[in-house]
Write a protein that holds these residues in place. Structure first.
Motif, PDB file in Angstrom:
ATOM      1  N   UNK A 179       0.835  -1.215   0.000  1.00 50.40           N
ATOM      2  CA  UNK A 179       0.000   0.000   0.000  1.00 50.40           C
ATOM      3  C   UNK A 179       0.866   1.261   0.000  1.00 50.40           C
ATOM      4  N   UNK A 180       0.397   2.334  -0.652  1.00 47.15           N
ATOM      5  CA  UNK A 180       1.177   3.575  -0.697  1.00 47.15           C
ATOM      6  C   UNK A 180       1.551   4.102   0.679  1.00 47.15           C
ATOM      7  N   UNK A 181       0.648   3.956   1.655  1.00 49.29           N
ATOM      8  CA  UNK A 181       0.947   4.454   3.003  1.00 49.29           C
ATOM      9  C   UNK A 181       2.172   3.765   3.583  1.00 49.29           C
ATOM     10  N   UNK A 182       2.279   2.450   3.377  1.00 47.54           N
ATOM     11  CA  UNK A 182       3.432   1.705   3.894  1.00 47.54           C
ATOM     12  C   UNK A 182       4.704   2.084   3.146  1.00 47.54           C
ATOM     13  N   UNK A 183       4.599   2.303   1.835  1.00 43.39           N
ATOM     14  CA  UNK A 183       5.761   2.690   1.038  1.00 43.39           C
ATOM     15  C   UNK A 183       6.286   4.060   1.451  1.00 43.39           C
ATOM     16  N   UNK A 184       5.357   5.020   1.615  1.00 44.99           N
ATOM     17  CA  UNK A 184       5.748   6.377   2.003  1.00 44.99           C
ATOM     18  C   UNK A 184       6.370   6.373   3.394  1.00 44.99           C
ATOM     19  N   UNK A 185       5.745   5.622   4.319  1.00 48.84           N
ATOM     20  CA  UNK A 185       6.288   5.542   5.682  1.00 48.84           C
ATOM     21  C   UNK A 185       7.688   4.939   5.685  1.00 48.84           C
ATOM     22  N   UNK A 186       7.881   3.903   4.885  1.00 45.56           N
ATOM     23  CA  UNK A 186       9.204   3.265   4.836  1.00 45.56           C
ATOM     24  C   UNK A 186      10.247   4.213   4.266  1.00 45.56           C
ATOM     25  N   UNK A 187       9.845   5.038   3.289  1.00 46.59           N
ATOM     26  CA  UNK A 187      10.781   6.006   2.702  1.00 46.59           C
ATOM     27  C   UNK A 187      11.180   7.061   3.734  1.00 46.59           C
ATOM     28  N   UNK A 188      10.193   7.521   4.528  1.00 46.53           N
ATOM     29  CA  UNK A 188      10.482   8.509   5.562  1.00 46.53           C
ATOM     30  C   UNK A 188      11.427   7.930   6.606  1.00 46.53           C
ATOM     31  N   UNK A 189      11.112   6.718   7.060  1.00 46.23           N
ATOM     32  CA  UNK A 189      11.947   6.101   8.079  1.00 46.23           C
ATOM     33  C   UNK A 189      13.320   5.725   7.549  1.00 46.23           C
ATOM     34  N   UNK A 190      13.401   5.334   6.291  1.00 50.74           N
ATOM     35  CA  UNK A 190      14.713   5.002   5.717  1.00 50.74           C
ATOM     36  C   UNK A 190      15.626   6.217   5.765  1.00 50.74           C
ATOM     37  N   UNK A 191      15.099   7.400   5.422  1.00 53.10           N
ATOM     38  CA  UNK A 191      15.915   8.613   5.471  1.00 53.10           C
ATOM     39  C   UNK A 191      16.392   8.876   6.900  1.00 53.10           C
ATOM     40  N   UNK A 192      15.502   8.623   7.868  1.00 55.62           N
ATOM     41  CA  UNK A 192      15.899   8.846   9.262  1.00 55.62           C
ATOM     42  C   UNK A 192      16.998   7.874   9.678  1.00 55.62           C
ATOM     43  N   UNK A 193      16.820   6.599   9.367  1.00 58.67           N
ATOM     44  CA  UNK A 193      17.818   5.595   9.743  1.00 58.67           C
ATOM     45  C   UNK A 193      19.155   5.849   9.033  1.00 58.67           C
ATOM     46  N   UNK A 194      19.094   6.275   7.780  1.00 63.82           N
ATOM     47  CA  UNK A 194      20.325   6.645   7.082  1.00 63.82           C
ATOM     48  C   UNK A 194      21.010   7.817   7.775  1.00 63.82           C
ATOM     49  N   UNK A 195      20.197   8.792   8.191  1.00 63.18           N
ATOM     50  CA  UNK A 195      20.754   9.972   8.840  1.00 63.18           C
ATOM     51  C   UNK A 195      21.378   9.663  10.184  1.00 63.18           C
ATOM     52  N   UNK A 196      20.661   8.916  11.031  1.00 67.85           N
ATOM     53  CA  UNK A 196      21.178   8.624  12.364  1.00 67.85           C
ATOM     54  C   UNK A 196      22.413   7.724  12.287  1.00 67.85           C
ATOM     55  N   UNK A 197      22.404   6.768  11.349  1.00 67.44           N
ATOM     56  CA  UNK A 197      23.575   5.890  11.206  1.00 67.44           C
ATOM     57  C   UNK A 197      24.761   6.665  10.642  1.00 67.44           C
ATOM     58  N   UNK A 198      24.502   7.642   9.753  1.00 67.58           N
ATOM     59  CA  UNK A 198      25.597   8.454   9.232  1.00 67.58           C
ATOM     60  C   UNK A 198      26.187   9.326  10.331  1.00 67.58           C
ATOM     61  N   UNK A 199      25.349   9.867  11.195  1.00 65.98           N
ATOM     62  CA  UNK A 199      25.870  10.696  12.279  1.00 65.98           C
ATOM     63  C   UNK A 199      26.740   9.878  13.227  1.00 65.98           C
ATOM     64  N   UNK A 200      26.338   8.631  13.491  1.00 65.49           N
ATOM     65  CA  UNK A 200      27.163   7.741  14.321  1.00 65.49           C
ATOM     66  C   UNK A 200      28.482   7.434  13.609  1.00 65.49           C
ATOM     67  N   UNK A 201      28.386   7.185  12.324  1.00 63.38           N
ATOM     68  CA  UNK A 201      29.589   6.915  11.526  1.00 63.38           C
ATOM     69  C   UNK A 201      30.535   8.117  11.531  1.00 63.38           C
TER      70      UNK A 201
END
Length: 313
Positions: A75-97
């Motif tokens: 469903x589009x809602x799940x896809x959009x949510x996953x895209x939002x969270x992916x950006x967050x996880x990429x960001x937080x992991x990059x800051x740790x890196x």
């Protein structure tokens, strides 16, 4: 260097980094999304848009929504949510890196800072910036509780244009589902969240491993933490200039200047082979990604974003 060796250096690192990214993204999608192969090809092909078109994130995420619905029934809602969270996880992991890289490579960054500016301020600034970025992203973790979908719907209702407002009202259920999916991901157990952050951290640490392998293959004498310090600073530069596809220009200036400052090469021109290998990797990945998109019947342009959003997803 033998042609087969060069091809392997270009293809293998590119693939490994995207595998980690796709594994992390798969964890943010519904359990019955489909095979990992489908998720990987959708991710790999859509992300080349970000790497090749200025401000291509909106196009890339729209393509992901379309392909996940078409190929996996997400469903589009799940896809959009996953895209939002992916950006967050990429960001937080990059800051740790960035923090680990700045700390582990501090002696190299400090010495390079003195060579470039006459003082060690760059090294201290890198540490401080990574801590600030981590704290900022952690604070944004409370946003899902603010019902992002409801906030967006309230804003969109005031957009001029009767047809657009009518379309938004027809999609009201999607916005409501978006809040539900975002909250579900936020409410995962702490161990699961740390696991996902760890997977995305592998995306960033692989940049260091890749840089280290490339330098050794090209005959440069470099320590692993020296390569990590170098990649940390270049990664920070790309983050600041995020609107440039693949950090065009910034990446080359960063590598050339820092390799001289770190004492890896005597002059910027001596870093050309390394920078060419990095760009060859980017070009190869982008070419393959667009080939996959064309095979899937997608021709990415800015005009396709409203078309996808306006379709019967």
């Amino acid at each position: 260097m033998h042609y087969v060796g060069i091809a392997a250096l270009i293809a293998i690192p590119n693939g490994i980094s995207n595998v980690f990214d796709a594994i992390g993204w798969r964890r943010l999608l519904p359990p019955k999304t489909g095979s990992f192969f489908h998720v990987f090809t959708i991710h790999f092909s859509a992300e080349v848009i970000v790497r090749s078109i200025p401000g291509g994130i909106a196009i890339a995420d729209s393509v992901k929504v379309l392909l996940l619905k078409r190929e996996c029934g997400v469903p589009p809602s799940a896809s959009i949510a996953s895209a939002i969270w992916r950006r967050w996880f990429l960001g937080i992991s990059q800051s740790v890196y960035l923090f680990i890289g700045a700390a582990a490579g501090f002696p190299y960054i400090y010495a390079g800072s003195i060579a470039l500016t006459g003082n060690g301020n760059i090294a201290w600034a890198a540490l401080a910036a990574s801590v600030l970025l981590t704290a900022t992203l952690l604070s944004l973790f409370i946003l899902p509780a603010m019902k992002l979908g409801g906030m967006l719907l309230a804003i969109f209702r005031h957009i001029p244009g009767a047809r657009l407002r009518a379309w938004i009202m027809r999609k009201e259920q999607v916005f409501a589902e978006l809040d539900t999916v975002i909250a579900a991901i936020k409410n995962q157990r702490a161990l699961e969240i740390v696991h996902t952050v760890g997977i995305y951290f592998c995306v960033w640490i692989w940049e260091t491993i890749e840089t280290y392998i490339y330098m050794l293959a090209l005959g440069f004498h470099v320590a692993f933490f020296q390569a990590m310090a170098l990649e940390t600073l270049v990664s920070a530069m790309r983050l600041i200039m995020f609107f440039l596809p693949s950090g065009a220009g910034v990446q080359e200036l960063g590598y050339a200047g820092l390799m001289v400052a770190f004492g890896i090469v005597p002059a910027a021109g001596d870093a050309a082979s390394f920078m060419l290998l990095k760009r060859a990797r980017d070009i190869a990945g982008i070419s393959l990604g667009y080939a996959i998109l064309l095979k899937k019947g997608i021709k990415p342009t800015r005009k396709m974003v409203p078309k996808i959003l306006g379709s019967d997803l």
